[in-house]
Design a protein around this motif. Structure first.
Motif, PDB file in Angstrom:
ATOM      1  N   UNK A 148      71.173  43.150  34.981  1.00 40.02           N
ATOM      2  CA  UNK A 148      71.343  43.145  33.535  1.00 40.02           C
ATOM      3  C   UNK A 148      70.349  42.203  32.875  1.00 40.02           C
ATOM      4  N   UNK A 149      70.169  41.013  33.468  1.00 41.88           N
ATOM      5  CA  UNK A 149      69.225  40.038  32.920  1.00 41.88           C
ATOM      6  C   UNK A 149      67.802  40.574  32.950  1.00 41.88           C
ATOM      7  N   UNK A 150      67.461  41.260  34.047  1.00 35.98           N
ATOM      8  CA  UNK A 150      66.108  41.789  34.162  1.00 35.98           C
ATOM      9  C   UNK A 150      65.864  42.869  33.111  1.00 35.98           C
ATOM     10  N   UNK A 151      66.852  43.749  32.908  1.00 34.85           N
ATOM     11  CA  UNK A 151      66.719  44.802  31.906  1.00 34.85           C
ATOM     12  C   UNK A 151      66.599  44.190  30.508  1.00 34.85           C
ATOM     13  N   UNK A 152      67.366  43.113  30.293  1.00 36.27           N
ATOM     14  CA  UNK A 152      67.269  42.430  29.005  1.00 36.27           C
ATOM     15  C   UNK A 152      65.859  41.888  28.773  1.00 36.27           C
ATOM     16  N   UNK A 153      65.283  41.260  29.804  1.00 37.15           N
ATOM     17  CA  UNK A 153      63.935  40.705  29.688  1.00 37.15           C
ATOM     18  C   UNK A 153      62.918  41.814  29.418  1.00 37.15           C
ATOM     19  N   UNK A 154      63.095  42.960  30.083  1.00 34.10           N
ATOM     20  CA  UNK A 154      62.195  44.095  29.860  1.00 34.10           C
ATOM     21  C   UNK A 154      62.319  44.585  28.422  1.00 34.10           C
ATOM     22  N   UNK A 155      63.569  44.734  27.950  1.00 34.38           N
ATOM     23  CA  UNK A 155      63.797  45.215  26.591  1.00 34.38           C
ATOM     24  C   UNK A 155      63.241  44.262  25.540  1.00 34.38           C
ATOM     25  N   UNK A 156      63.252  42.959  25.853  1.00 43.05           N
ATOM     26  CA  UNK A 156      62.768  41.955  24.901  1.00 43.05           C
ATOM     27  C   UNK A 156      61.269  42.070  24.668  1.00 43.05           C
ATOM     28  N   UNK A 157      60.543  42.611  25.637  1.00 43.93           N
ATOM     29  CA  UNK A 157      59.077  42.675  25.530  1.00 43.93           C
ATOM     30  C   UNK A 157      58.529  44.102  25.460  1.00 43.93           C
ATOM     31  N   UNK A 158      59.364  45.099  25.767  1.00 42.90           N
ATOM     32  CA  UNK A 158      58.874  46.479  25.856  1.00 42.90           C
ATOM     33  C   UNK A 158      58.312  46.991  24.538  1.00 42.90           C
ATOM     34  N   UNK A 159      58.982  46.676  23.419  1.00 43.25           N
ATOM     35  CA  UNK A 159      58.517  47.181  22.126  1.00 43.25           C
ATOM     36  C   UNK A 159      57.129  46.647  21.780  1.00 43.25           C
ATOM     37  N   UNK A 160      56.832  45.415  22.216  1.00 44.40           N
ATOM     38  CA  UNK A 160      55.516  44.840  21.972  1.00 44.40           C
ATOM     39  C   UNK A 160      54.458  45.657  22.699  1.00 44.40           C
ATOM     40  N   UNK A 161      54.715  45.928  23.973  1.00 42.48           N
ATOM     41  CA  UNK A 161      53.759  46.677  24.792  1.00 42.48           C
ATOM     42  C   UNK A 161      53.556  48.081  24.224  1.00 42.48           C
ATOM     43  N   UNK A 162      54.632  48.724  23.781  1.00 34.59           N
ATOM     44  CA  UNK A 162      54.542  50.085  23.246  1.00 34.59           C
ATOM     45  C   UNK A 162      53.676  50.123  21.990  1.00 34.59           C
ATOM     46  N   UNK A 163      53.882  49.163  21.086  1.00 38.98           N
ATOM     47  CA  UNK A 163      53.082  49.133  19.859  1.00 38.98           C
ATOM     48  C   UNK A 163      51.604  48.863  20.149  1.00 38.98           C
ATOM     49  N   UNK A 164      51.338  47.979  21.114  1.00 40.27           N
ATOM     50  CA  UNK A 164      49.947  47.727  21.520  1.00 40.27           C
ATOM     51  C   UNK A 164      49.335  49.003  22.098  1.00 40.27           C
ATOM     52  N   UNK A 165      50.100  49.715  22.912  1.00 42.27           N
ATOM     53  CA  UNK A 165      49.625  50.959  23.512  1.00 42.27           C
ATOM     54  C   UNK A 165      49.313  52.006  22.433  1.00 42.27           C
ATOM     55  N   UNK A 166      50.162  52.086  21.406  1.00 45.60           N
ATOM     56  CA  UNK A 166      49.921  53.027  20.306  1.00 45.60           C
ATOM     57  C   UNK A 166      48.620  52.677  19.586  1.00 45.60           C
ATOM     58  N   UNK A 167      48.398  51.380  19.358  1.00 45.51           N
ATOM     59  CA  UNK A 167      47.147  50.943  18.722  1.00 45.51           C
ATOM     60  C   UNK A 167      45.934  51.316  19.552  1.00 45.51           C
ATOM     61  N   UNK A 168      46.059  51.181  20.868  1.00 43.35           N
ATOM     62  CA  UNK A 168      44.960  51.541  21.777  1.00 43.35           C
ATOM     63  C   UNK A 168      44.690  53.044  21.719  1.00 43.35           C
ATOM     64  N   UNK A 169      45.752  53.835  21.684  1.00 48.06           N
ATOM     65  CA  UNK A 169      45.606  55.299  21.591  1.00 48.06           C
ATOM     66  C   UNK A 169      44.964  55.694  20.256  1.00 48.06           C
ATOM     67  N   UNK A 170      45.367  55.020  19.181  1.00 48.13           N
ATOM     68  CA  UNK A 170      44.772  55.302  17.870  1.00 48.13           C
ATOM     69  C   UNK A 170      43.265  55.048  17.883  1.00 48.13           C
ATOM     70  N   UNK A 171      42.855  53.988  18.591  1.00 45.53           N
ATOM     71  CA  UNK A 171      41.419  53.714  18.694  1.00 45.53           C
ATOM     72  C   UNK A 171      40.723  54.798  19.509  1.00 45.53           C
ATOM     73  N   UNK A 172      41.290  55.171  20.629  1.00 46.38           N
ATOM     74  CA  UNK A 172      40.676  56.156  21.508  1.00 46.38           C
ATOM     75  C   UNK A 172      40.589  57.537  20.856  1.00 46.38           C
ATOM     76  N   UNK A 173      41.524  57.845  19.959  1.00 41.12           N
ATOM     77  CA  UNK A 173      41.497  59.140  19.274  1.00 41.12           C
ATOM     78  C   UNK A 173      40.683  59.096  17.983  1.00 41.12           C
ATOM     79  N   UNK A 174      40.118  57.923  17.676  1.00 43.38           N
ATOM     80  CA  UNK A 174      39.261  57.796  16.510  1.00 43.38           C
ATOM     81  C   UNK A 174      39.992  57.569  15.202  1.00 43.38           C
TER      82      UNK A 174
END
Length: 325
Positions: free
Chosen positions: A2-28
């Protein structure tokens, strides 16, 4: 688990938004030039609005046990001092020195830390974390200005230049304004005046709208400026910064607090928020504004975010197992 899942959830949204920004750059859809302009906008408008509201929303500083606040502040200053010496020996490139120094002491406290403390210790953790933010976020920003000024490539460091950098920094100005408004509000309470800034609804709603944009836009822009090709060249610096932020700092900060004693569970929730969270997203626009290595700053935010899930899990698990939480 449970603690590990909590830690993942605490940071996952950050990684997802960064990934979206990277995709936006790659798609122009978002190029580097636009990303830099947006970074400037984040630094000068959206983040100041967010920090101002964070300070303004503090109900009262009265009747607070400030021992945990002073510990977090002085521990941060101590980490800054030790890391200052370490980065001087580690690399000769000033643009990287300031960024690495930021990575050691500057936590993503507003975005990850406060929600984390709330999850770890409920309402008591939330109150403690919010009170601490009023003191720690200004310290983070002042030390960041000092770090980037001292190791600036553009100008030789001087006391005057560092002081001017602090006074002109939009993040610090917004925090100072927040404290000034808190002071006025305290006087209003004393005088029996019921008017508050929140009563000026159009202004308050506008500030709220600007504040809500700060974090997601900063992360999208970070993704748009992120370069996988830069990893081999920066590998040594990334390992140094991420290891310091996610291994050394959590161990030193929380162990010292436990050995000193006198702190409660809510206080340790804030210590996990201060010492185990990743590098602050705002370190990237600040590095851009003050001549630091923006590419390294972005890499450190991304990689420290990924690895901080482990440090958050280990810290929360150990503290629970020894009865602190």
């Amino acid at each position: 688990m449970t603690d590990f899942l909590f830690a993942i959830n605490a940071t996952a949204s950050i990684v997802i938004l960064v990934a979206i920004g990277y995709i936006l750059k790659k798609t122009g859809m978002l190029d580097t030039g636009v990303a830099k302009k947006l970074n400037k906008l984040v630094f000068r408008l959206f983040l100041p609005a967010m920090l101002f509201l964070n300070i303004y929303k503090i109900e009262s500083l009265a009747d607070v046990d400030f021992s945990f606040v002073w510990y977090a502040v002085w521990a941060t200053v101590a980490l800054f001092a030790v890391a200052f010496v370490a980065v001087v020996f580690f690399t000769k490139e000033n643009a990287k020195r300031g960024v690495l120094l930021q990575a050691v002491f500057r936590a993503n406290y507003a975005l990850v830390g406060i929600p984390l403390a709330t999850s770890l210790f409920g309402d008591a953790g939330a109150v403690a974390a919010t009170v601490l933010s009023a003191f720690l976020i200004p310290v983070f920003n002042v030390l960041a200005v000092v770090a980037l000024c001292v190791f600036s490539q553009e100008n030789k460091p001087s006391v005057k230049r560092i002081l001017m950098g602090i006074l002109k920094n939009p993040l610090i100005q917004s925090i100072a304004l927040g404290f000034a408004v808190l002071g006025v509000r305290a006087l209003f309470v004393k005088w029996g005046v019921f008017f508050r800034l929140s009563d000026i609804e159009p202004v308050y709603k506008t500030l709220g709208s600007l504040s809500s944009v700060a974090t997601p836009l900063a992360l999208l822009v970070l993704g748009a400026q992120f370069e996988l090709s830069a990893i081999p060249e920066l590998k040594k610096h990334i390992i140094f910064g991420v290891a310091a932020r996610t291994l050394v700092v959590p161990f030193l900060g929380i162990s010292a607090a436990y050995l000193l004693g006198g702190f409660e569970g809510a206080h340790f929730a804030t210590f996990v928020a201060v010492f185990c969270t990743p590098v602050a997203v705002s370190s990237v626009p600040m590095a851009q504004e003050m001549g630091g290595d923006v590419s390294l700053a972005g890499q450190l935010v991304v990689w420290s975010t990924l690895f901080s899930a482990v440090s958050i899990f280990l810290a929360s698990y150990i503290l629970k197992s020894i009865g602190v939480f």
